[in-house]
Design a protein around this motif. Structure first.
Motif, PDB file in Angstrom:
ATOM      1  N   LEU A  28      -5.962   5.972   5.730  1.00  0.00           N
ATOM      2  CA  LEU A  28      -6.050   6.923   6.589  1.00  0.00           C
ATOM      3  C   LEU A  28      -6.068   8.341   5.983  1.00  0.00           C
ATOM      4  O   LEU A  28      -5.357   8.512   4.656  1.00  0.00           O
ATOM      5  N   PRO A  29      -6.450   9.534   6.707  1.00  0.00           N
ATOM      6  CA  PRO A  29      -6.057  10.774   5.672  1.00  0.00           C
ATOM      7  C   PRO A  29      -5.017  11.440   5.902  1.00  0.00           C
ATOM      8  O   PRO A  29      -4.275  11.143   6.784  1.00  0.00           O
ATOM      9  N   GLN A  30      -4.936  12.452   5.014  1.00  0.00           N
ATOM     10  CA  GLN A  30      -3.452  13.009   5.215  1.00  0.00           C
ATOM     11  C   GLN A  30      -3.313  13.950   6.399  1.00  0.00           C
ATOM     12  O   GLN A  30      -2.158  14.211   6.815  1.00  0.00           O
ATOM     13  N   SER A  31      -4.706  14.279   6.810  1.00  0.00           N
ATOM     14  CA  SER A  31      -4.758  14.893   8.055  1.00  0.00           C
ATOM     15  C   SER A  31      -3.984  14.388   9.191  1.00  0.00           C
ATOM     16  O   SER A  31      -3.911  14.990  10.166  1.00  0.00           O
ATOM     17  N   MET A  32      -3.913  13.160   9.314  1.00  0.00           N
ATOM     18  CA  MET A  32      -3.207  12.475  10.696  1.00  0.00           C
ATOM     19  C   MET A  32      -2.193  13.265  10.896  1.00  0.00           C
ATOM     20  O   MET A  32      -1.526  12.782  12.090  1.00  0.00           O
ATOM     21  N   GLY A  33      -1.389  13.810   9.943  1.00  0.00           N
ATOM     22  CA  GLY A  33       0.157  14.398  10.093  1.00  0.00           C
ATOM     23  C   GLY A  33      -0.176  15.700  11.286  1.00  0.00           C
ATOM     24  O   GLY A  33       0.669  16.169  11.815  1.00  0.00           O
ATOM     25  N   ASN A  34      -1.511  16.132  11.418  1.00  0.00           N
ATOM     26  CA  ASN A  34      -1.681  17.198  12.385  1.00  0.00           C
ATOM     27  C   ASN A  34      -1.991  16.602  13.825  1.00  0.00           C
ATOM     28  O   ASN A  34      -1.927  17.386  14.766  1.00  0.00           O
ATOM     29  N   LEU A  35      -2.024  15.321  14.146  1.00  0.00           N
ATOM     30  CA  LEU A  35      -1.807  15.020  15.301  1.00  0.00           C
ATOM     31  C   LEU A  35      -0.637  14.869  16.152  1.00  0.00           C
ATOM     32  O   LEU A  35      -0.017  13.956  16.616  1.00  0.00           O
ATOM     33  N   ILE A  36      -0.073  16.017  16.526  1.00  0.00           N
ATOM     34  CA  ILE A  36       1.219  16.258  17.077  1.00  0.00           C
ATOM     35  C   ILE A  36       1.405  15.648  18.571  1.00  0.00           C
ATOM     36  O   ILE A  36       2.424  15.657  18.694  1.00  0.00           O
ATOM     37  N   GLY A  45      -5.275  -3.104  12.109  1.00  0.00           N
ATOM     38  CA  GLY A  45      -6.794  -3.433  11.821  1.00  0.00           C
ATOM     39  C   GLY A  45      -6.942  -4.963  11.424  1.00  0.00           C
ATOM     40  O   GLY A  45      -6.340  -5.833  11.852  1.00  0.00           O
ATOM     41  N   ASN A  46      -7.841  -5.107  10.689  1.00  0.00           N
ATOM     42  CA  ASN A  46      -8.072  -6.449  10.139  1.00  0.00           C
ATOM     43  C   ASN A  46      -6.966  -7.020   9.337  1.00  0.00           C
ATOM     44  O   ASN A  46      -6.227  -6.184   8.499  1.00  0.00           O
ATOM     45  N   LEU A  47      -6.746  -7.960   9.499  1.00  0.00           N
ATOM     46  CA  LEU A  47      -5.335  -8.697   8.762  1.00  0.00           C
ATOM     47  C   LEU A  47      -5.480  -8.886   7.258  1.00  0.00           C
ATOM     48  O   LEU A  47      -4.465  -8.792   6.570  1.00  0.00           O
ATOM     49  N   HIS A  48      -6.640  -9.068   6.891  1.00  0.00           N
ATOM     50  CA  HIS A  48      -6.946  -9.361   5.411  1.00  0.00           C
ATOM     51  C   HIS A  48      -7.210  -7.974   4.606  1.00  0.00           C
ATOM     52  O   HIS A  48      -7.399  -8.252   3.545  1.00  0.00           O
ATOM     53  N   VAL A  49      -7.181  -6.799   5.052  1.00  0.00           N
ATOM     54  CA  VAL A  49      -7.302  -5.914   4.320  1.00  0.00           C
ATOM     55  C   VAL A  49      -6.179  -4.836   4.276  1.00  0.00           C
ATOM     56  O   VAL A  49      -5.384  -4.765   5.229  1.00  0.00           O
ATOM     57  N   ARG A  50      -5.891  -4.570   3.094  1.00  0.00           N
ATOM     58  CA  ARG A  50      -4.455  -3.723   2.696  1.00  0.00           C
ATOM     59  C   ARG A  50      -4.893  -2.168   3.238  1.00  0.00           C
ATOM     60  O   ARG A  50      -5.928  -1.681   2.534  1.00  0.00           O
ATOM     61  N   VAL A  51      -3.983  -1.802   3.968  1.00  0.00           N
ATOM     62  CA  VAL A  51      -4.288  -0.314   4.602  1.00  0.00           C
ATOM     63  C   VAL A  51      -3.277   0.649   3.878  1.00  0.00           C
ATOM     64  O   VAL A  51      -2.026   0.401   3.988  1.00  0.00           O
ATOM     65  N   THR A  52      -3.950   1.805   3.407  1.00  0.00           N
ATOM     66  CA  THR A  52      -3.066   2.843   2.832  1.00  0.00           C
ATOM     67  C   THR A  52      -2.692   3.883   3.845  1.00  0.00           C
ATOM     68  O   THR A  52      -3.672   4.551   4.449  1.00  0.00           O
ATOM     69  N   VAL A  53      -1.480   3.920   4.320  1.00  0.00           N
ATOM     70  CA  VAL A  53      -0.929   5.101   5.132  1.00  0.00           C
ATOM     71  C   VAL A  53      -0.205   6.084   4.436  1.00  0.00           C
ATOM     72  O   VAL A  53       0.556   5.812   3.908  1.00  0.00           O
ATOM     73  N   LEU A  68       2.136  -0.753  13.094  1.00  0.00           N
ATOM     74  CA  LEU A  68       1.487  -0.665  11.796  1.00  0.00           C
ATOM     75  C   LEU A  68       0.718  -1.834  11.335  1.00  0.00           C
ATOM     76  O   LEU A  68       1.045  -2.894  12.202  1.00  0.00           O
ATOM     77  N   PRO A  69      -0.017  -1.953  10.449  1.00  0.00           N
ATOM     78  CA  PRO A  69      -0.784  -2.938  10.284  1.00  0.00           C
ATOM     79  C   PRO A  69       0.038  -4.151   9.427  1.00  0.00           C
ATOM     80  O   PRO A  69       1.204  -3.683   8.927  1.00  0.00           O
ATOM     81  N   PHE A  70      -0.222  -5.475   9.529  1.00  0.00           N
ATOM     82  CA  PHE A  70       0.426  -6.447   8.903  1.00  0.00           C
ATOM     83  C   PHE A  70       0.712  -6.153   7.259  1.00  0.00           C
ATOM     84  O   PHE A  70       1.859  -6.396   6.574  1.00  0.00           O
ATOM     85  N   ASN A  71      -0.258  -5.640   6.657  1.00  0.00           N
ATOM     86  CA  ASN A  71      -0.397  -5.491   5.105  1.00  0.00           C
ATOM     87  C   ASN A  71      -0.727  -3.944   4.965  1.00  0.00           C
ATOM     88  O   ASN A  71      -1.932  -3.414   5.095  1.00  0.00           O
ATOM     89  N   PHE A  72       0.267  -2.964   4.604  1.00  0.00           N
ATOM     90  CA  PHE A  72       0.015  -1.737   4.379  1.00  0.00           C
ATOM     91  C   PHE A  72       0.850  -1.130   3.266  1.00  0.00           C
ATOM     92  O   PHE A  72       1.691  -1.867   2.806  1.00  0.00           O
ATOM     93  N   ALA A  73       0.531   0.068   2.821  1.00  0.00           N
ATOM     94  CA  ALA A  73       1.213   0.610   1.642  1.00  0.00           C
ATOM     95  C   ALA A  73       1.264   2.006   1.949  1.00  0.00           C
ATOM     96  O   ALA A  73       0.501   2.723   2.603  1.00  0.00           O
ATOM     97  N   ILE A  74       2.815   2.745   1.666  1.00  0.00           N
ATOM     98  CA  ILE A  74       2.816   3.908   1.824  1.00  0.00           C
ATOM     99  C   ILE A  74       1.985   4.896   0.475  1.00  0.00           C
ATOM    100  O   ILE A  74       2.155   4.562  -0.315  1.00  0.00           O
ATOM    101  N   LYS A  75       1.232   5.989   1.052  1.00  0.00           N
ATOM    102  CA  LYS A  75       0.630   6.634   0.052  1.00  0.00           C
ATOM    103  C   LYS A  75       1.212   8.168   0.186  1.00  0.00           C
ATOM    104  O   LYS A  75       1.287   8.803   1.100  1.00  0.00           O
ATOM    105  N   GLU A  76       2.054   8.498  -0.885  1.00  0.00           N
ATOM    106  CA  GLU A  76       2.795   9.715  -1.429  1.00  0.00           C
ATOM    107  C   GLU A  76       1.634  10.666  -1.643  1.00  0.00           C
ATOM    108  O   GLU A  76       0.547  10.478  -2.290  1.00  0.00           O
ATOM    109  N   LYS A  77       1.838  12.075  -1.108  1.00  0.00           N
ATOM    110  CA  LYS A  77       0.782  13.151  -1.612  1.00  0.00           C
ATOM    111  C   LYS A  77       1.217  13.558  -2.811  1.00  0.00           C
ATOM    112  O   LYS A  77       2.374  13.864  -3.161  1.00  0.00           O
TER     113      LYS A  77
END
Length: 78
Positions: A28-36, A45-53, A68-77
Motif C-alpha cells: 500500500l502507498p504511504q498516501s493511504m494516510g490521507n484517507l481520513i 487480499g490473497n492469503l499466500h501473498v505478504r502485504v506491506t502496510v 488486516l491481511p493474515f500475512n502482513f509487514a509494517i513498512k516504516e517511512k
C-alpha cells in the motif's frame, strides 16, 4: 497480476469504504494516510501473498473497522 496500489489512492480523501478482498496486491502507498474519512478498510487480499502496510494507518481517525491481511509487514517511512 501482483503489484502495489497506486499512489493516487490517497487522493480519494472522501472515500469511506474500501475492500480489497481477494485482490493480489503486495503493498500500500504511504498516501493511504490521507484517507481520513475511511470507515471500513478491508485489506484481506490473497492469503499466500505478504502485504506491506505503511505505518500511516493511524492517521485514519474515523476508521471503525480495519481488517488486516493474515500475512502482513509494517513498512516504516524512511
Amino acid at each position: 497480476m501482483r503489484g502495489n496500489l497506486t499512489k493516487s489512492m490517497g487522493d480519494l480523501v472522501h472515500l469511506r469504504y474500501l475492500s480489497l478482498v481477494g485482490s493480489a496486491f503486495e503493498g500500500l502507498p504511504q498516501s493511504m494516510g490521507n484517507l481520513i474519512c475511511m470507515d471500513v478498510l478491508d485489506l484481506q487480499g490473497n492469503l499466500h501473498v505478504r502485504v506491506t502496510v505503511p505505518n500511516v494507518l493511524w492517521k485514519i481517525r474515523r476508521s471503525m473497522h480495519l481488517h488486516l491481511p493474515f500475512n502482513f509487514a509494517i513498512k516504516e517511512k524512511f
